[in-house]
Design a protein around this motif. Structure first.
Motif, PDB file in Angstrom:
ATOM      1  N   VAL A   1      42.377  46.327  27.505  1.00 48.16           N
ATOM      2  CA  VAL A   1      41.817  45.280  28.360  1.00 48.16           C
ATOM      3  C   VAL A   1      41.945  45.750  29.797  1.00 48.16           C
ATOM      4  CG1 VAL A   1      41.936  42.881  29.094  1.00 48.16           C
ATOM      5  CG2 VAL A   1      42.476  43.487  26.722  1.00 48.16           C
ATOM      6  N   ALA A   2      40.808  46.031  30.417  1.00 44.00           N
ATOM      7  CA  ALA A   2      40.803  46.586  31.775  1.00 44.00           C
ATOM      8  C   ALA A   2      40.248  45.584  32.764  1.00 44.00           C
ATOM      9  CB  ALA A   2      39.983  47.867  31.819  1.00 44.00           C
ATOM     10  N   ALA A   3      40.924  45.463  33.884  1.00 41.82           N
ATOM     11  CA  ALA A   3      40.470  44.623  34.990  1.00 41.82           C
ATOM     12  C   ALA A   3      40.793  45.383  36.265  1.00 41.82           C
ATOM     13  CB  ALA A   3      41.165  43.270  34.966  1.00 41.82           C
ATOM     14  N   ILE A   4      39.798  46.076  36.799  1.00 43.17           N
ATOM     15  CA  ILE A   4      40.008  46.953  37.949  1.00 43.17           C
ATOM     16  C   ILE A   4      39.295  46.398  39.172  1.00 43.17           C
ATOM     17  CG2 ILE A   4      39.670  49.281  38.869  1.00 43.17           C
ATOM     18  CD1 ILE A   4      39.796  50.315  36.011  1.00 43.17           C
ATOM     19  N   ASP A   5      40.049  46.207  40.232  1.00 48.48           N
ATOM     20  CA  ASP A   5      39.506  45.717  41.500  1.00 48.48           C
ATOM     21  C   ASP A   5      39.139  46.924  42.363  1.00 48.48           C
ATOM     22  OD1 ASP A   5      38.880  44.569  43.888  1.00 48.48           O
ATOM     23  OD2 ASP A   5      40.738  43.416  44.090  1.00 48.48           O
ATOM     24  N   PRO A   6      37.848  47.115  42.687  1.00 49.93           N
ATOM     25  CA  PRO A   6      37.428  48.281  43.463  1.00 49.93           C
ATOM     26  C   PRO A   6      38.126  48.390  44.827  1.00 49.93           C
ATOM     27  CG  PRO A   6      35.526  47.191  42.503  1.00 49.93           C
ATOM     28  CD  PRO A   6      36.709  46.279  42.298  1.00 49.93           C
ATOM     29  N   THR A   7      38.555  47.260  45.368  1.00 47.27           N
ATOM     30  CA  THR A   7      39.191  47.307  46.690  1.00 47.27           C
ATOM     31  C   THR A   7      40.510  48.080  46.655  1.00 47.27           C
ATOM     32  OG1 THR A   7      40.308  45.186  46.313  1.00 47.27           O
ATOM     33  CG2 THR A   7      38.130  45.128  47.351  1.00 47.27           C
ATOM     34  N   THR A   8      41.150  48.137  45.490  1.00 50.75           N
ATOM     35  CA  THR A   8      42.396  48.899  45.388  1.00 50.75           C
ATOM     36  C   THR A   8      42.136  50.394  45.476  1.00 50.75           C
ATOM     37  OG1 THR A   8      42.247  48.953  42.957  1.00 50.75           O
ATOM     38  CG2 THR A   8      43.464  47.117  43.969  1.00 50.75           C
ATOM     39  N   LEU A   9      40.874  50.791  45.271  1.00 46.45           N
ATOM     40  CA  LEU A   9      40.497  52.198  45.369  1.00 46.45           C
ATOM     41  C   LEU A   9      39.768  52.499  46.674  1.00 46.45           C
ATOM     42  CD1 LEU A   9      39.158  52.660  41.722  1.00 46.45           C
ATOM     43  CD2 LEU A   9      41.376  53.369  42.619  1.00 46.45           C
ATOM     44  N   GLY A  10      39.774  51.513  47.569  1.00 46.66           N
ATOM     45  CA  GLY A  10      39.121  51.705  48.857  1.00 46.66           C
ATOM     46  C   GLY A  10      37.624  51.507  48.818  1.00 46.66           C
TER      47      GLY A  10
END
Length: 231
Positions: free
Chosen positions: A157-166
């Motif tokens: 289950v993936a939930a990735i916030d693009p802001t954490t990667l700049g």
């Protein structure tokens, strides 16, 4: 082993021949030429530093946690004991034991840059933040009567916030679930080959790039069939 996809006729491969071809291919990657991606990958995982890195990661208690759940599913009339491995992707991404593997991968890709620990720590911190809300588990069922394996499951289950990667944009969400159940374990069965099945020539799979392509195409067809059946 017989298989088919929606757009193909039945195909078959003799497992003993396929094993010999795989062993021959492995020998050519490790004992012969090391050129090409396959040879580089084989050499990569023979590096003592890499093996030690992977061993350290696997043996870190906080990164892989085994739990026996209270669930008691049944299969073929037998109660199953359910065990779940919870793997911390964030913990792996931020572990210093990952550094040797990252450096080896960069070297294998042709990079001459030797990243210092401080820079790797910065990268791993960003990756760890991106994986904060992502979970990965592996489930297995064991029969409480016969003590045999009866199921293997994978859940991501993936939930990735693009802001954490700049970056900017909407969060990326994904949910992958796979559960393979094994019925009638230990019971004799009779397998009838599908009529007209075309047998694959495994001799062409060893010692050449065209053989590798044939194997890859076969594996892709099999993977498509499994994914469709498991939804």
């Amino acid at each position: 082993f017989y298989f088919k996809t929606n757009k193909q006729d039945w195909q078959g491969v003799k497992l003993s021949d396929a094993l010999k071809a795989a062993q021959s291919q492995g020998s050519s990657m490790t004992g012969g030429s090391s050129s090409g991606a396959a040879g580089q990958a084989a050499a990569l995982f023979q590096d003592p530093a890499i093996l030690q890195s992977l061993t350290n990661l696997a043996n870190t208690p906080s990164l892989v946690v085994l739990t026996k759940t209270a669930n008691a599913p049944t299969l073929d009339g037998q109660t199953m004991a359910e065990f779940v491995y919870t793997i911390s992707l964030k913990g792996i991404a931020t572990s210093k034991d990952l550094y040797p593997l990252i450096r080896a991968i960069l070297k294998a890709s042709g990079s001459t840059t030797d990243l210092p620990d401080a820079q790797l720590a910065q990268f791993s911190s960003i990756a760890g933040s991106a994986l904060s809300n992502t979970t990965f588990t592996i489930t297995r069922w064991v029969g409480t009567t016969d003590n045999e394996y009866h199921a293997l499951g994978i859940d991501l289950v993936a939930a990735i916030d693009p802001t954490t990667l700049g970056s900017s944009g909407d969060p990326v969400n994904a949910n992958f679930h796979l559960l393979v159940k094994l019925s009638k374990v230990g019971q004799p069965v009779t397998v009838t080959a599908p009529a007209g099945a075309k047998m694959i020539d495994t001799s062409s799979m060893s010692g050449s790039s065209s053989g590798s392509a044939t194997m890859a195409a076969t594996m892709d067809a099999a993977a498509t069939m499994v994914a469709t059946a498991a939804q």
